[in-house]
Enzyme design. Structure first.
Site, PDB file in Angstrom:
ATOM      1  N   PRO A 193      33.817  38.302  35.421  1.00 50.48           N
ATOM      2  CA  PRO A 193      34.704  39.188  34.654  1.00 50.48           C
ATOM      3  C   PRO A 193      34.161  40.614  34.551  1.00 50.48           C
ATOM      4  CG  PRO A 193      34.008  37.277  33.309  1.00 50.48           C
ATOM      5  CD  PRO A 193      33.322  37.167  34.628  1.00 50.48           C
ATOM      6  N   GLU A 209      28.411  30.518  30.567  1.00 47.49           N
ATOM      7  CA  GLU A 209      28.367  31.944  30.229  1.00 47.49           C
ATOM      8  C   GLU A 209      27.958  32.817  31.418  1.00 47.49           C
ATOM      9  OE1 GLU A 209      29.418  33.714  27.416  1.00 47.49           O
ATOM     10  OE2 GLU A 209      30.405  31.758  27.292  1.00 47.49           O
ATOM     11  N   ARG A 234      45.205  36.098  54.528  1.00 47.91           N
ATOM     12  CA  ARG A 234      46.445  36.730  54.983  1.00 47.91           C
ATOM     13  C   ARG A 234      46.211  37.981  55.809  1.00 47.91           C
ATOM     14  NH1 ARG A 234      51.009  35.366  52.432  1.00 47.91           N
ATOM     15  NH2 ARG A 234      51.822  37.443  52.758  1.00 47.91           N
ATOM     16  N   ASP A 247      54.873  43.993  53.188  1.00 54.14           N
ATOM     17  CA  ASP A 247      54.599  43.352  51.909  1.00 54.14           C
ATOM     18  C   ASP A 247      54.245  44.371  50.826  1.00 54.14           C
ATOM     19  OD1 ASP A 247      54.468  41.064  50.489  1.00 54.14           O
ATOM     20  OD2 ASP A 247      52.895  40.171  51.725  1.00 54.14           O
TER      21      ASP A 247
HETATM   22  C1  21W Z   1      34.472  34.207  31.158  1.00 57.67           C
HETATM   23  C2  21W Z   1      32.333  33.796  32.139  1.00 57.67           C
HETATM   24  C3  21W Z   1      33.861  34.984  30.178  1.00 57.67           C
HETATM   25  C4  21W Z   1      31.727  34.563  31.149  1.00 57.67           C
HETATM   26  C5  21W Z   1      31.589  39.190  26.036  1.00 57.67           C
HETATM   27  C6  21W Z   1      30.218  39.033  26.094  1.00 57.67           C
HETATM   28  C7  21W Z   1      35.141  35.111  37.412  1.00 57.67           C
HETATM   29  C8  21W Z   1      36.715  35.587  35.787  1.00 57.67           C
HETATM   30  C9  21W Z   1      35.553  34.819  36.122  1.00 57.67           C
HETATM   31  C10 21W Z   1      33.692  33.580  32.102  1.00 57.67           C
HETATM   32  C11 21W Z   1      32.486  35.165  30.171  1.00 57.67           C
HETATM   33  C12 21W Z   1      37.119  36.425  36.835  1.00 57.67           C
HETATM   34  C13 21W Z   1      31.126  37.129  26.408  1.00 57.67           C
HETATM   35  C14 21W Z   1      38.890  37.324  35.667  1.00 57.67           C
HETATM   36  C15 21W Z   1      37.521  35.675  34.589  1.00 57.67           C
HETATM   37  C16 21W Z   1      34.771  33.852  35.326  1.00 57.67           C
HETATM   38  C17 21W Z   1      34.336  32.747  33.163  1.00 57.67           C
HETATM   39  C18 21W Z   1      31.824  35.969  29.095  1.00 57.67           C
HETATM   40  C19 21W Z   1      31.290  35.704  26.713  1.00 57.67           C
HETATM   41  N1  21W Z   1      32.113  37.981  26.233  1.00 57.67           N
HETATM   42  N2  21W Z   1      38.183  37.285  36.788  1.00 57.67           N
HETATM   43  N3  21W Z   1      29.998  37.731  26.304  1.00 57.67           N
HETATM   44  N4  21W Z   1      38.561  36.546  34.578  1.00 57.67           N
HETATM   45  N5  21W Z   1      35.130  33.583  34.073  1.00 57.67           N
HETATM   46  N6  21W Z   1      32.158  35.430  27.793  1.00 57.67           N
HETATM   47  O1  21W Z   1      37.303  34.999  33.581  1.00 57.67           O
HETATM   48  O2  21W Z   1      33.779  33.340  35.789  1.00 57.67           O
HETATM   49  S1  21W Z   1      36.076  36.257  38.170  1.00 57.67           S
END
Ligand code: 21W
Length: 252
Positions: free
Chosen positions: A88, A115, A153, A168
């Site tokens: 994320p 995490e 793709r 597209d």
């Molecule tokens: C979600 C891992 C949240 C860690 C703030 C500080 C991969 C993903 C993921 C995940 C946290 C992607 C925190 C869009 C996604 C993924 C799991 C952190 C705790 N917050 N693209 N600490 N959304 N998600 N949470 O969730 O591994 S690409």
């Protein structure tokens, strides 16, 4: 192209990779996907892949040793690979990044759970971090599938009709327009006349204008990124004229 995926849950990816366009691309060897489970690179009796975070706090963190061992087992074959951690915190995926990654010969995708991974994995082996958008998922497996499907793709031969890739939305930078198929009238709703006219040039121009209209309406940020042709500017002027006309109509 070869993509190695490191995941604790290969069962999430397996069925999706068997179906449809992706399944065919793999069958035709246009794309090779190898799933590797870091758990198979553990040394202890319990095959431990995660542990509690130093400093305390909720959740678990994926341990260094199995991830380094798993990635190094792949790197032996080719040391120039990009190692992409789905996270994320990563760069937001868009079609520009998809096109860039589709140029690579090999990729390694690292899916994390819990995490996330011990930061030393990111410092030591990860070259890129990619997110698929601003919402919370449970791990990198679904994002890895999204990335693989988008990349596939763009690979030569995967989509038979290359024209459908080029036209597209997001490839040409515009949203897609409304589509119609038979019957011509359904519950008193008719297909736009121009599409029934057989005038190919009129249809092409109308479609371009509709694409500009819907994009301007819903995603004006995409218009800013476009390289506009002379015709686009004419069509945008027409849309602007239509807009100011309807604005007058609703004035008292
Ligand atoms: C979600 C891992 C949240 C860690 C703030 C500080 C991969 C993903 C993921 C995940 C946290 C992607 C925190 C869009 C996604 C993924 C799991 C952190 C705790 N917050 N693209 N600490 N959304 N998600 N949470 O969730 O591994 S690409």
């Amino acid at each position: 192209m070869r993509i190695d995926v490191l995941t604790l849950f290969p069962e999430i990816l397996e069925p999706v990779l068997k179906e449809s366009l992706l399944g065919k691309a793999i069958e035709e060897e246009l794309l090779e996907i190898v799933l590797t489970n870091p758990r198979d690179f553990t040394q202890d009796r319990h095959r431990t892949v995660d542990d509690t975070p130093y400093g305390g706090g909720a959740g678990m963190v994926m341990k260094c040793e199995p991830l380094f061992a798993a990635i190094e087992s792949l790197k032996d074959r080719n040391s120039l690979k990009r190692v992409i951690h789905l996270s994320p915190r990563g760069r937001r995926l868009d079609q520009d990044l998809v096109k860039e990654l589709a140029q690579e010969k090999d990729l390694v995708l690292l899916c994390s759970r819990y995490e996330g991974v011990d930061e030393r994995v990111v410092e030591g082996i990860v070259t890129d971090e990619v997110s698929i958008g601003d919402y919370v998922l449970s791990g990198g497996e679904v994002p890895a599938l999204v990335l693989i499907e988008a990349i596939s793709r763009m690979l030569p031969g995967v989509i038979g009709d290359w024209e459908s890739v080029e036209t597209d939305s997001f490839f040409n930078g515009l949203l897609g327009i409304a589509q119609y198929t038979r019957p011509q009238t359904f519950r008193e709703m008719s297909v736009p006349d121009v599409l029934m006219s057989g005038h190919h040039e009129a249809i092409r121009r109308w479609r371009r204008k509709e694409a500009l209209r819907v994009t301007l309406q819903r995603r004006p940020d995409l218009i800013d990124k476009l390289v506009l042709t002379k015709e686009d500017n004419e069509l945008l002027a027409e849309l602007e004229a239509e807009r100011s006309r309807t604005e007058k109509e609703i004035q008292p």
